[in-house]
Design a protein around this motif. Sequence first.
Motif, PDB file in Angstrom:
ATOM      1  N   VAL A 149       1.033  -1.176   0.203  1.00 62.10           N
ATOM      2  CA  VAL A 149      -0.232   0.057  -0.091  1.00 62.10           C
ATOM      3  C   VAL A 149       0.763   1.022  -0.370  1.00 62.10           C
ATOM      4  O   VAL A 149       1.586   1.443   1.275  1.00 62.10           O
ATOM      5  N   GLY A 150       0.837   2.291  -1.063  1.00 63.19           N
ATOM      6  CA  GLY A 150       1.219   3.585  -0.754  1.00 63.19           C
ATOM      7  C   GLY A 150       1.696   3.851  -2.347  1.00 63.19           C
ATOM      8  O   GLY A 150       2.140   2.689  -3.263  1.00 63.19           O
ATOM      9  N   GLY A 151       2.052   4.772  -2.786  1.00 67.14           N
ATOM     10  CA  GLY A 151       2.444   5.567  -3.649  1.00 67.14           C
ATOM     11  C   GLY A 151       1.527   4.744  -5.065  1.00 67.14           C
ATOM     12  O   GLY A 151       1.830   4.593  -5.534  1.00 67.14           O
ATOM     13  N   GLY A 152       0.360   5.254  -4.642  1.00 64.46           N
ATOM     14  CA  GLY A 152      -1.030   5.010  -6.433  1.00 64.46           C
ATOM     15  C   GLY A 152      -1.334   3.780  -5.870  1.00 64.46           C
ATOM     16  O   GLY A 152      -2.168   3.502  -6.657  1.00 64.46           O
ATOM     17  N   ILE A 153      -1.083   2.965  -4.923  1.00 60.03           N
ATOM     18  CA  ILE A 153      -1.807   1.614  -4.432  1.00 60.03           C
ATOM     19  C   ILE A 153      -2.601   2.026  -3.085  1.00 60.03           C
ATOM     20  O   ILE A 153      -2.084   2.107  -2.123  1.00 60.03           O
ATOM     21  N   SER A 154      -3.979   1.971  -3.336  1.00 57.96           N
ATOM     22  CA  SER A 154      -4.215   2.478  -2.334  1.00 57.96           C
ATOM     23  C   SER A 154      -4.341   0.378  -1.522  1.00 57.96           C
ATOM     24  O   SER A 154      -4.513  -0.630  -2.021  1.00 57.96           O
ATOM     25  N   ALA A 155      -5.228   1.149  -0.398  1.00 56.19           N
ATOM     26  CA  ALA A 155      -5.300  -0.163   0.943  1.00 56.19           C
ATOM     27  C   ALA A 155      -7.157  -1.244   0.240  1.00 56.19           C
ATOM     28  O   ALA A 155      -7.879  -0.357  -0.487  1.00 56.19           O
ATOM     29  N   PRO A 156      -6.845  -2.292   0.443  1.00 61.65           N
ATOM     30  CA  PRO A 156      -7.277  -3.128   0.298  1.00 61.65           C
ATOM     31  C   PRO A 156      -9.025  -3.109   1.431  1.00 61.65           C
ATOM     32  O   PRO A 156      -8.487  -2.531   2.540  1.00 61.65           O
ATOM     33  N   VAL A 157      -9.846  -2.911   0.914  1.00 64.79           N
ATOM     34  CA  VAL A 157     -10.766  -2.620   2.395  1.00 64.79           C
ATOM     35  C   VAL A 157     -11.881  -3.530   2.521  1.00 64.79           C
ATOM     36  O   VAL A 157     -12.072  -4.126   1.798  1.00 64.79           O
ATOM     37  N   PRO A 158     -11.994  -4.365   4.234  1.00 68.84           N
ATOM     38  CA  PRO A 158     -12.865  -5.382   4.349  1.00 68.84           C
ATOM     39  C   PRO A 158     -13.783  -5.332   4.385  1.00 68.84           C
ATOM     40  O   PRO A 158     -14.285  -4.083   4.310  1.00 68.84           O
ATOM     41  N   ILE A 159     -14.646  -5.835   2.930  1.00 68.49           N
ATOM     42  CA  ILE A 159     -16.535  -6.096   3.532  1.00 68.49           C
ATOM     43  C   ILE A 159     -16.937  -7.306   3.492  1.00 68.49           C
ATOM     44  O   ILE A 159     -18.364  -6.656   3.994  1.00 68.49           O
ATOM     45  N   TYR A 160     -15.970  -7.966   3.894  1.00 66.37           N
ATOM     46  CA  TYR A 160     -17.081  -8.953   5.209  1.00 66.37           C
ATOM     47  C   TYR A 160     -15.567  -9.194   6.316  1.00 66.37           C
ATOM     48  O   TYR A 160     -14.780 -10.097   5.487  1.00 66.37           O
ATOM     49  N   ASP A 161     -16.154  -9.216   7.358  1.00 64.75           N
ATOM     50  CA  ASP A 161     -15.070  -9.680   8.398  1.00 64.75           C
ATOM     51  C   ASP A 161     -15.121  -9.860   9.745  1.00 64.75           C
ATOM     52  O   ASP A 161     -15.382  -9.081  10.507  1.00 64.75           O
ATOM     53  N   PRO A 162     -15.826 -11.248   9.532  1.00 63.34           N
ATOM     54  CA  PRO A 162     -16.510 -11.663  10.489  1.00 63.34           C
ATOM     55  C   PRO A 162     -15.648 -11.481  11.902  1.00 63.34           C
ATOM     56  O   PRO A 162     -14.334 -11.716  12.226  1.00 63.34           O
ATOM     57  N   GLU A 163     -15.623 -11.864  13.185  1.00 63.52           N
ATOM     58  CA  GLU A 163     -15.437 -11.543  14.512  1.00 63.52           C
ATOM     59  C   GLU A 163     -14.802 -12.964  14.490  1.00 63.52           C
ATOM     60  O   GLU A 163     -15.354 -13.779  14.652  1.00 63.52           O
ATOM     61  N   PRO A 164     -13.578 -13.052  15.042  1.00 61.50           N
ATOM     62  CA  PRO A 164     -12.649 -14.348  15.044  1.00 61.50           C
ATOM     63  C   PRO A 164     -13.937 -15.125  16.720  1.00 61.50           C
ATOM     64  O   PRO A 164     -14.034 -14.093  17.705  1.00 61.50           O
ATOM     65  N   GLU A 165     -14.242 -16.021  16.877  1.00 61.88           N
ATOM     66  CA  GLU A 165     -13.942 -16.649  18.002  1.00 61.88           C
ATOM     67  C   GLU A 165     -13.007 -16.789  19.352  1.00 61.88           C
ATOM     68  O   GLU A 165     -11.644 -16.429  18.664  1.00 61.88           O
ATOM     69  N   PHE A 166     -13.385 -16.990  20.200  1.00 65.47           N
ATOM     70  CA  PHE A 166     -12.671 -17.011  21.899  1.00 65.47           C
ATOM     71  C   PHE A 166     -12.251 -18.973  21.554  1.00 65.47           C
ATOM     72  O   PHE A 166     -12.793 -19.432  21.328  1.00 65.47           O
ATOM     73  N   SER A 167     -10.866 -19.276  22.116  1.00 62.61           N
ATOM     74  CA  SER A 167     -10.105 -20.471  21.946  1.00 62.61           C
ATOM     75  C   SER A 167     -11.333 -20.638  23.987  1.00 62.61           C
ATOM     76  O   SER A 167     -11.446 -19.484  24.376  1.00 62.61           O
TER      77      SER A 167
END
Length: 96
Positions: free
Chosen positions: A4-22
């Motif tokens: 990311v940077g220098g003309g490269i945009s960051a990817p944007v999370p559109i689906y990011d579920p919460e992780p489960e606790f062990s």
Amino acid sequence: VYRVGGGISAPVPIYDPEPEFSDEARRAKYQGVVLVGLIVDAQGNPQNVRIVRALGMGLDEKALEAVRTYKFKPSLKDGKTRVPVYVTIEVNFHLY
């Protein structure tokens, strides 16, 4: 693979579920942050998902499981071309 940077945009999370606790971490009331490195491909899918900074107590595996299901709006080069990009993601484990 780009960064990311220098003309490269960051990817944007559109689906990011919460992780489960062990169970182990929940019983011990253990919490913190796992740092996960991955490549988001030109289609917005996670590839080569791996632990950069581990937390232990089964939480690293839970973080990997969650991040592997993420979907992203892909990174763009100069606002036009979809490109694969390497990113790191903080996966937070907090008990409420």
